[in-house]
Scaffold this active site. Structure first.
Site, PDB file in Angstrom:
ATOM      1  N   TYR A  23       0.898  -1.184   0.130  1.00 27.90           N
ATOM      2  CA  TYR A  23      -0.035  -0.065   0.100  1.00 27.90           C
ATOM      3  C   TYR A  23       0.906   1.123   0.066  1.00 27.90           C
ATOM      4  O   TYR A  23       0.205   2.393   0.184  1.00 27.90           O
ATOM      5  CB  TYR A  23      -0.978   0.089   1.240  1.00 27.90           C
ATOM      6  CG  TYR A  23      -1.891  -1.003   1.193  1.00 27.90           C
ATOM      7  CD1 TYR A  23      -2.889  -1.224   0.403  1.00 27.90           C
ATOM      8  CD2 TYR A  23      -1.776  -2.173   2.145  1.00 27.90           C
ATOM      9  CE1 TYR A  23      -3.755  -2.479   0.178  1.00 27.90           C
ATOM     10  CE2 TYR A  23      -2.630  -3.494   2.036  1.00 27.90           C
ATOM     11  CZ  TYR A  23      -3.525  -3.380   1.271  1.00 27.90           C
ATOM     12  OH  TYR A  23      -4.568  -4.360   1.089  1.00 27.90           O
ATOM     13  N   HIS A 101      -8.582   1.864  -5.759  1.00 28.79           N
ATOM     14  CA  HIS A 101      -7.582   0.922  -4.903  1.00 28.79           C
ATOM     15  C   HIS A 101      -6.331   1.065  -4.805  1.00 28.79           C
ATOM     16  O   HIS A 101      -5.866   1.438  -6.204  1.00 28.79           O
ATOM     17  CB  HIS A 101      -8.132  -0.333  -5.266  1.00 28.79           C
ATOM     18  CG  HIS A 101      -9.272  -0.927  -5.185  1.00 28.79           C
ATOM     19  ND1 HIS A 101      -9.828  -1.398  -3.708  1.00 28.79           N
ATOM     20  CD2 HIS A 101     -10.543  -1.049  -5.766  1.00 28.79           C
ATOM     21  CE1 HIS A 101     -11.188  -1.949  -3.787  1.00 28.79           C
ATOM     22  NE2 HIS A 101     -11.426  -1.605  -4.832  1.00 28.79           N
TER      23      HIS A 101
END
Length: 144
Positions: A23, A101
Protein backbone atom coordinates in the site's frame (compact mmCIF):
# COMPACT_ATOMS: atom_id res chain seq x y z
CA UNK A 1 -18.73 24.88 -5.80
CA UNK A 2 -19.57 21.22 -6.32
CA UNK A 3 -18.57 18.80 -3.57
CA UNK A 4 -17.19 15.30 -3.99
CA UNK A 5 -17.27 12.88 -1.10
CA UNK A 6 -14.07 10.82 -0.82
CA UNK A 7 -14.96 7.76 1.24
CA UNK A 8 -12.50 5.25 2.64
CA UNK A 9 -13.25 1.86 4.13
CA UNK A 10 -11.70 -0.49 6.65
CA UNK A 11 -8.02 -0.47 7.56
CA UNK A 12 -7.22 2.56 5.44
CA UNK A 13 -6.70 4.51 8.66
CA UNK A 14 -3.57 2.33 9.09
CA UNK A 15 -1.93 3.46 5.84
CA UNK A 16 1.72 4.28 6.32
CA UNK A 17 2.07 1.42 8.81
CA UNK A 18 0.07 -1.41 7.22
CA UNK A 19 1.90 -3.50 4.61
CA UNK A 20 3.84 -0.63 3.01
CA UNK A 21 5.16 -3.03 0.36
CA UNK A 22 1.60 -3.31 -0.96
CA UNK A 23 0.00 0.00 0.00
CA UNK A 24 2.99 2.35 0.15
CA UNK A 25 4.18 4.58 2.95
CA UNK A 26 1.80 7.51 2.55
CA UNK A 27 -0.69 8.07 5.38
CA UNK A 28 -4.40 8.59 4.86
CA UNK A 29 -3.99 12.14 6.20
CA UNK A 30 -1.45 12.85 3.45
CA UNK A 31 -3.83 11.38 0.85
CA UNK A 32 -6.59 13.63 2.23
CA UNK A 33 -4.30 16.64 1.73
CA UNK A 34 -3.56 15.51 -1.84
CA UNK A 35 -7.30 15.19 -2.54
CA UNK A 36 -8.04 18.64 -1.16
CA UNK A 37 -5.28 20.17 -3.31
CA UNK A 38 -6.50 18.32 -6.40
CA UNK A 39 -10.07 19.32 -5.64
CA UNK A 40 -9.11 22.98 -5.33
CA UNK A 41 -7.35 22.89 -8.70
CA UNK A 42 -10.44 21.25 -10.25
CA UNK A 43 -12.92 23.63 -8.61
CA UNK A 44 -14.30 20.91 -6.34
CA UNK A 45 -14.89 20.88 -2.62
CA UNK A 46 -13.68 17.66 -0.98
CA UNK A 47 -15.40 15.96 1.96
CA UNK A 48 -12.89 13.26 3.00
CA UNK A 49 -13.98 10.50 5.40
CA UNK A 50 -12.89 7.07 6.66
CA UNK A 51 -14.61 4.35 8.66
CA UNK A 52 -13.94 0.74 9.51
CA UNK A 53 -17.71 0.17 9.68
CA UNK A 54 -19.84 -0.81 6.70
CA UNK A 55 -22.94 0.98 8.00
CA UNK A 56 -21.09 4.30 8.20
CA UNK A 57 -20.10 3.96 4.55
CA UNK A 58 -23.71 3.17 3.58
CA UNK A 59 -24.94 6.21 5.55
CA UNK A 60 -22.36 8.47 3.87
CA UNK A 61 -23.22 7.17 0.40
CA UNK A 62 -26.88 7.94 1.04
CA UNK A 63 -25.94 11.38 2.41
CA UNK A 64 -23.90 12.05 -0.73
CA UNK A 65 -27.03 11.39 -2.77
CA UNK A 66 -28.42 14.62 -1.30
CA UNK A 67 -25.27 16.70 -0.80
CA UNK A 68 -22.58 15.75 -3.32
CA UNK A 69 -21.96 15.90 -7.05
CA UNK A 70 -20.06 12.60 -6.98
CA UNK A 71 -18.17 10.08 -4.87
CA UNK A 72 -14.68 8.65 -4.93
CA UNK A 73 -14.71 5.48 -2.85
CA UNK A 74 -11.98 3.14 -1.71
CA UNK A 75 -14.13 0.52 -0.01
CA UNK A 76 -11.11 -1.55 0.99
CA UNK A 77 -12.02 -5.19 1.56
CA UNK A 78 -15.73 -4.31 1.47
CA UNK A 79 -15.29 -3.97 -2.28
CA UNK A 80 -15.24 -7.76 -2.50
CA UNK A 81 -18.05 -8.55 -0.06
CA UNK A 82 -20.54 -5.74 0.47
CA UNK A 83 -23.89 -6.04 -1.21
CA UNK A 84 -25.01 -3.25 1.16
CA UNK A 85 -22.50 -0.79 -0.35
CA UNK A 86 -23.43 -1.95 -3.86
CA UNK A 87 -27.12 -1.35 -3.11
CA UNK A 88 -26.45 2.05 -1.50
CA UNK A 89 -24.55 3.23 -4.59
CA UNK A 90 -27.27 1.88 -6.86
CA UNK A 91 -29.87 3.77 -4.80
CA UNK A 92 -28.25 7.16 -5.53
CA UNK A 93 -27.86 6.67 -9.29
CA UNK A 94 -27.16 8.54 -11.49
CA UNK A 95 -24.69 10.20 -9.07
CA UNK A 96 -21.27 9.24 -10.46
CA UNK A 97 -19.10 7.03 -8.28
CA UNK A 98 -15.45 6.21 -8.98
CA UNK A 99 -13.91 3.19 -7.24
CA UNK A 100 -10.24 3.45 -6.20
CA UNK A 101 -7.78 0.89 -4.87
CA UNK A 102 -4.16 1.62 -4.03
CA UNK A 103 -2.99 -1.82 -5.16
CA UNK A 104 -3.88 -3.65 -8.36
CA UNK A 105 -6.62 -5.91 -7.02
CA UNK A 106 -6.46 -8.00 -10.20
CA UNK A 107 -2.82 -8.91 -9.56
CA UNK A 108 -3.44 -10.10 -6.00
CA UNK A 109 -5.26 -13.03 -4.39
CA UNK A 110 -8.15 -14.40 -6.44
CA UNK A 111 -10.72 -13.39 -3.80
CA UNK A 112 -9.80 -9.75 -4.49
CA UNK A 113 -10.46 -9.99 -8.24
CA UNK A 114 -14.22 -9.46 -7.92
CA UNK A 115 -15.63 -6.07 -6.93
CA UNK A 116 -19.21 -5.68 -5.76
CA UNK A 117 -18.81 -1.92 -6.34
CA UNK A 118 -17.58 -2.00 -9.95
CA UNK A 119 -20.98 -2.82 -11.53
CA UNK A 120 -22.50 0.34 -10.01
CA UNK A 121 -19.48 2.65 -10.43
CA UNK A 122 -18.73 4.74 -13.51
CA UNK A 123 -15.17 3.44 -13.39
CA UNK A 124 -12.36 1.95 -11.32
CA UNK A 125 -8.75 3.00 -10.87
CA UNK A 126 -6.43 0.52 -9.19
CA UNK A 127 -2.74 -0.10 -8.87
CA UNK A 128 -1.47 3.47 -9.03
CA UNK A 129 -1.12 4.01 -5.28
CA UNK A 130 -2.27 7.35 -3.86
CA UNK A 131 -2.21 8.91 -7.34
CA UNK A 132 -5.38 6.91 -8.01
CA UNK A 133 -7.38 9.32 -5.86
CA UNK A 134 -6.24 12.32 -7.92
CA UNK A 135 -6.93 10.45 -11.16
CA UNK A 136 -10.43 9.57 -9.93
CA UNK A 137 -11.12 13.20 -9.01
CA UNK A 138 -9.96 14.32 -12.46
CA UNK A 139 -12.21 11.72 -14.11
CA UNK A 140 -15.22 12.77 -12.04
CA UNK A 141 -14.55 16.47 -12.69
CA UNK A 142 -14.63 15.75 -16.42
CA UNK A 143 -18.09 14.16 -16.01
CA UNK A 144 -19.61 16.90 -13.84
Amino acid sequence: MKTVFVLNGPNLNALGKREPGIYGGKTLAAIADDCKQAGASLGLGIDFRQSNHEGDLVDWIQEAGDKAAGIVINPGAYSHTSIAIHDAIRSIAPLPVAEVHLSNIHARESFRHVSMVAPVAVGMICGFGPLGYTLALQALAARL
